[in-house]
Design a protein around this motif. Structure first.
Motif, PDB file in Angstrom:
ATOM      1  N   TYR A  82       0.833  -1.207   0.000  1.00 53.06           N
ATOM      2  CA  TYR A  82       0.000   0.000   0.000  1.00 53.06           C
ATOM      3  C   TYR A  82       0.865   1.254   0.000  1.00 53.06           C
ATOM      4  CZ  TYR A  82      -3.409   3.468   1.484  1.00 53.06           C
ATOM      5  OH  TYR A  82      -4.188   4.597   1.579  1.00 53.06           O
ATOM      6  N   LEU A  83       1.882   1.279   0.850  1.00 55.59           N
ATOM      7  CA  LEU A  83       2.760   2.444   0.914  1.00 55.59           C
ATOM      8  C   LEU A  83       3.560   2.612  -0.372  1.00 55.59           C
ATOM      9  CD1 LEU A  83       4.058   2.322   4.571  1.00 55.59           C
ATOM     10  CD2 LEU A  83       2.265   3.733   3.604  1.00 55.59           C
ATOM     11  N   GLU A  84       3.958   1.521  -0.980  1.00 53.23           N
ATOM     12  CA  GLU A  84       4.664   1.618  -2.245  1.00 53.23           C
ATOM     13  C   GLU A  84       3.762   2.233  -3.308  1.00 53.23           C
ATOM     14  OE1 GLU A  84       7.086  -1.031  -5.533  1.00 53.23           O
ATOM     15  OE2 GLU A  84       6.223  -2.036  -3.801  1.00 53.23           O
ATOM     16  N   GLY A  85       2.509   1.856  -3.314  1.00 53.29           N
ATOM     17  CA  GLY A  85       1.548   2.464  -4.238  1.00 53.29           C
ATOM     18  C   GLY A  85       1.380   3.957  -3.986  1.00 53.29           C
ATOM     19  N   LEU A  86       1.357   4.342  -2.711  1.00 57.93           N
ATOM     20  CA  LEU A  86       1.261   5.767  -2.380  1.00 57.93           C
ATOM     21  C   LEU A  86       2.475   6.539  -2.884  1.00 57.93           C
ATOM     22  CD1 LEU A  86      -0.086   5.850   1.295  1.00 57.93           C
ATOM     23  CD2 LEU A  86      -1.244   6.608  -0.761  1.00 57.93           C
ATOM     24  N   VAL A  87       3.657   5.979  -2.676  1.00 59.40           N
ATOM     25  CA  VAL A  87       4.884   6.653  -3.116  1.00 59.40           C
ATOM     26  C   VAL A  87       4.895   6.779  -4.631  1.00 59.40           C
ATOM     27  CG1 VAL A  87       7.401   6.426  -3.255  1.00 59.40           C
ATOM     28  CG2 VAL A  87       6.223   6.018  -1.111  1.00 59.40           C
ATOM     29  N   ARG A  88       4.481   5.744  -5.327  1.00 62.60           N
ATOM     30  CA  ARG A  88       4.416   5.825  -6.789  1.00 62.60           C
ATOM     31  C   ARG A  88       3.415   6.885  -7.235  1.00 62.60           C
ATOM     32  NH1 ARG A  88       6.714   1.321  -9.620  1.00 62.60           N
ATOM     33  NH2 ARG A  88       7.547  -0.189  -8.133  1.00 62.60           N
ATOM     34  N   GLY A  89       2.318   7.007  -6.515  1.00 67.05           N
ATOM     35  CA  GLY A  89       1.344   8.051  -6.830  1.00 67.05           C
ATOM     36  C   GLY A  89       1.897   9.445  -6.583  1.00 67.05           C
ATOM     37  N   PHE A  90       2.635   9.611  -5.490  1.00 65.67           N
ATOM     38  CA  PHE A  90       3.264  10.910  -5.215  1.00 65.67           C
ATOM     39  C   PHE A  90       4.291  11.250  -6.283  1.00 65.67           C
ATOM     40  CE2 PHE A  90       2.411  10.329  -0.431  1.00 65.67           C
ATOM     41  CZ  PHE A  90       1.199  11.002  -0.546  1.00 65.67           C
ATOM     42  N   LYS A  91       5.029  10.227  -6.732  1.00 65.16           N
ATOM     43  CA  LYS A  91       6.032  10.455  -7.770  1.00 65.16           C
ATOM     44  C   LYS A  91       5.370  10.912  -9.060  1.00 65.16           C
ATOM     45  CE  LYS A  91       9.603   8.267 -10.472  1.00 65.16           C
ATOM     46  NZ  LYS A  91       9.907   7.054 -11.175  1.00 65.16           N
ATOM     47  N   ALA A  92       4.232  10.341  -9.377  1.00 67.21           N
ATOM     48  CA  ALA A  92       3.521  10.734 -10.595  1.00 67.21           C
ATOM     49  C   ALA A  92       2.993  12.161 -10.494  1.00 67.21           C
ATOM     50  CB  ALA A  92       2.374   9.760 -10.870  1.00 67.21           C
ATOM     51  N   GLY A  93       2.801  12.660  -9.282  1.00 66.78           N
ATOM     52  CA  GLY A  93       2.273  14.000  -9.088  1.00 66.78           C
ATOM     53  C   GLY A  93       3.312  15.097  -9.029  1.00 66.78           C
ATOM     54  N   ILE A  94       4.604  14.746  -9.130  1.00 66.31           N
ATOM     55  CA  ILE A  94       5.653  15.759  -9.094  1.00 66.31           C
ATOM     56  C   ILE A  94       5.548  16.634 -10.332  1.00 66.31           C
ATOM     57  CG2 ILE A  94       8.156  16.093  -9.203  1.00 66.31           C
ATOM     58  CD1 ILE A  94       8.460  13.580  -7.506  1.00 66.31           C
ATOM     59  N   LEU A  95       5.747  17.914 -10.141  1.00 65.09           N
ATOM     60  CA  LEU A  95       5.659  18.841 -11.262  1.00 65.09           C
ATOM     61  C   LEU A  95       6.765  18.567 -12.278  1.00 65.09           C
ATOM     62  CD1 LEU A  95       4.945  22.170  -9.351  1.00 65.09           C
ATOM     63  CD2 LEU A  95       3.310  20.669 -10.478  1.00 65.09           C
ATOM     64  N   THR A  96       6.425  18.704 -13.540  1.00 70.28           N
ATOM     65  CA  THR A  96       7.382  18.471 -14.616  1.00 70.28           C
ATOM     66  C   THR A  96       8.132  19.757 -14.935  1.00 70.28           C
ATOM     67  OG1 THR A  96       5.774  19.008 -16.334  1.00 70.28           O
ATOM     68  CG2 THR A  96       5.871  16.694 -15.599  1.00 70.28           C
ATOM     69  N   SER A  97       9.135  19.642 -15.774  1.00 71.00           N
ATOM     70  CA  SER A  97       9.886  20.835 -16.174  1.00 71.00           C
ATOM     71  C   SER A  97       8.995  21.796 -16.956  1.00 71.00           C
ATOM     72  CB  SER A  97      11.120  20.450 -16.980  1.00 71.00           C
ATOM     73  OG  SER A  97      10.748  19.723 -18.136  1.00 71.00           O
ATOM     74  N   ALA A  98       8.041  21.271 -17.706  1.00 69.75           N
ATOM     75  CA  ALA A  98       7.095  22.140 -18.423  1.00 69.75           C
ATOM     76  C   ALA A  98       6.220  22.919 -17.440  1.00 69.75           C
ATOM     77  CB  ALA A  98       6.234  21.313 -19.364  1.00 69.75           C
ATOM     78  N   ASP A  99       5.840  22.271 -16.340  1.00 69.27           N
ATOM     79  CA  ASP A  99       5.071  22.968 -15.304  1.00 69.27           C
ATOM     80  C   ASP A  99       5.880  24.118 -14.718  1.00 69.27           C
ATOM     81  OD1 ASP A  99       2.731  21.385 -15.418  1.00 69.27           O
ATOM     82  OD2 ASP A  99       3.662  19.866 -14.133  1.00 69.27           O
ATOM     83  N   TYR A 100       7.153  23.874 -14.453  1.00 69.89           N
ATOM     84  CA  TYR A 100       8.002  24.926 -13.894  1.00 69.89           C
ATOM     85  C   TYR A 100       8.178  26.084 -14.870  1.00 69.89           C
ATOM     86  CZ  TYR A 100       9.169  22.230  -9.777  1.00 69.89           C
ATOM     87  OH  TYR A 100       9.104  21.549  -8.594  1.00 69.89           O
ATOM     88  N   VAL A 101       8.283  25.783 -16.159  1.00 65.77           N
ATOM     89  CA  VAL A 101       8.386  26.849 -17.166  1.00 65.77           C
ATOM     90  C   VAL A 101       7.109  27.680 -17.153  1.00 65.77           C
ATOM     91  CG1 VAL A 101       8.484  27.297 -19.648  1.00 65.77           C
ATOM     92  CG2 VAL A 101      10.047  25.647 -18.603  1.00 65.77           C
ATOM     93  N   ASN A 102       5.962  27.025 -17.096  1.00 69.73           N
ATOM     94  CA  ASN A 102       4.691  27.752 -17.055  1.00 69.73           C
ATOM     95  C   ASN A 102       4.541  28.561 -15.771  1.00 69.73           C
ATOM     96  OD1 ASN A 102       3.913  26.766 -19.548  1.00 69.73           O
ATOM     97  ND2 ASN A 102       2.830  25.023 -18.681  1.00 69.73           N
ATOM     98  N   LEU A 103       4.990  28.017 -14.649  1.00 74.96           N
ATOM     99  CA  LEU A 103       4.906  28.754 -13.387  1.00 74.96           C
ATOM    100  C   LEU A 103       5.820  29.972 -13.400  1.00 74.96           C
ATOM    101  CD1 LEU A 103       4.800  25.831 -10.805  1.00 74.96           C
ATOM    102  CD2 LEU A 103       2.936  27.372 -11.413  1.00 74.96           C
ATOM    103  N   ALA A 104       6.966  29.855 -14.044  1.00 77.54           N
ATOM    104  CA  ALA A 104       7.891  30.990 -14.124  1.00 77.54           C
ATOM    105  C   ALA A 104       7.328  32.115 -14.974  1.00 77.54           C
ATOM    106  CB  ALA A 104       9.233  30.533 -14.692  1.00 77.54           C
ATOM    107  N   GLN A 105       6.411  31.810 -15.866  1.00 77.00           N
ATOM    108  CA  GLN A 105       5.814  32.817 -16.736  1.00 77.00           C
ATOM    109  C   GLN A 105       4.588  33.478 -16.124  1.00 77.00           C
ATOM    110  OE1 GLN A 105       5.133  30.702 -20.364  1.00 77.00           O
ATOM    111  NE2 GLN A 105       7.286  30.739 -20.969  1.00 77.00           N
ATOM    112  N   CYS A 106       4.145  33.012 -14.966  1.00 78.29           N
ATOM    113  CA  CYS A 106       2.975  33.602 -14.306  1.00 78.29           C
ATOM    114  C   CYS A 106       3.328  35.006 -13.818  1.00 78.29           C
ATOM    115  CB  CYS A 106       2.532  32.743 -13.127  1.00 78.29           C
ATOM    116  SG  CYS A 106       1.863  31.145 -13.604  1.00 78.29           S
ATOM    117  N   GLU A 107       2.421  35.942 -14.083  1.00 79.99           N
ATOM    118  CA  GLU A 107       2.665  37.330 -13.692  1.00 79.99           C
ATOM    119  C   GLU A 107       2.092  37.668 -12.328  1.00 79.99           C
ATOM    120  OE1 GLU A 107       1.383  39.895 -16.809  1.00 79.99           O
ATOM    121  OE2 GLU A 107       2.680  38.942 -18.304  1.00 79.99           O
ATOM    122  N   THR A 108       1.039  36.973 -11.918  1.00 78.64           N
ATOM    123  CA  THR A 108       0.430  37.239 -10.614  1.00 78.64           C
ATOM    124  C   THR A 108       0.273  35.922  -9.862  1.00 78.64           C
ATOM    125  OG1 THR A 108      -1.837  36.952 -11.401  1.00 78.64           O
ATOM    126  CG2 THR A 108      -0.884  39.179 -11.573  1.00 78.64           C
TER     127      THR A 108
END
Length: 101
Positions: free
Chosen positions: A15-41
């Protein structure tokens, strides 16, 4: 039965291994970081985060967003997930997570 412990791994830790795999899948990608860096507000940041696994942590914030509010909500989310993980852990992981706290 010595030597057969791998057959019982999922009984205690699956069960815990499944949770960790789910958390890993939820980590922000590099594309997410690029989009967050472009946010003005901070509202733009909130809108972009709603499309990720972090979408609900600012859902109840009605007032103007501040950096401290976002920081507090992120810490609250992390602590909630950590306590959930710690409460479902078996030994020796449970002892290790208690040392972390």
């Amino acid at each position: 039965m010595p030597g057969y412990s791998e057959f019982y791994f999922n009984v205690d830790h699956g069960y815990l291994e499944g949770l960790v795999r789910g958390f890993k899948a939820g980590i922000l990608t590099s594309a997410d970081y690029v989009n967050l860096a472009q946010c003005e507000t901070l509202e733009d940041l909130k809108l972009h985060l709603q499309t990720t696994d972090y979408g609900n942590f600012l859902a109840n914030e009605t007032g103007p967003l501040t950096i401290s509010t976002i920081d507090d909500k992120l810490k609250e989310k992390l602590l909630t997930e950590f306590h959930y993980f710690r409460n479902h852990a078996f030994e020796p992981l449970a002892t290790f997570l208690n040392f972390i706290t």
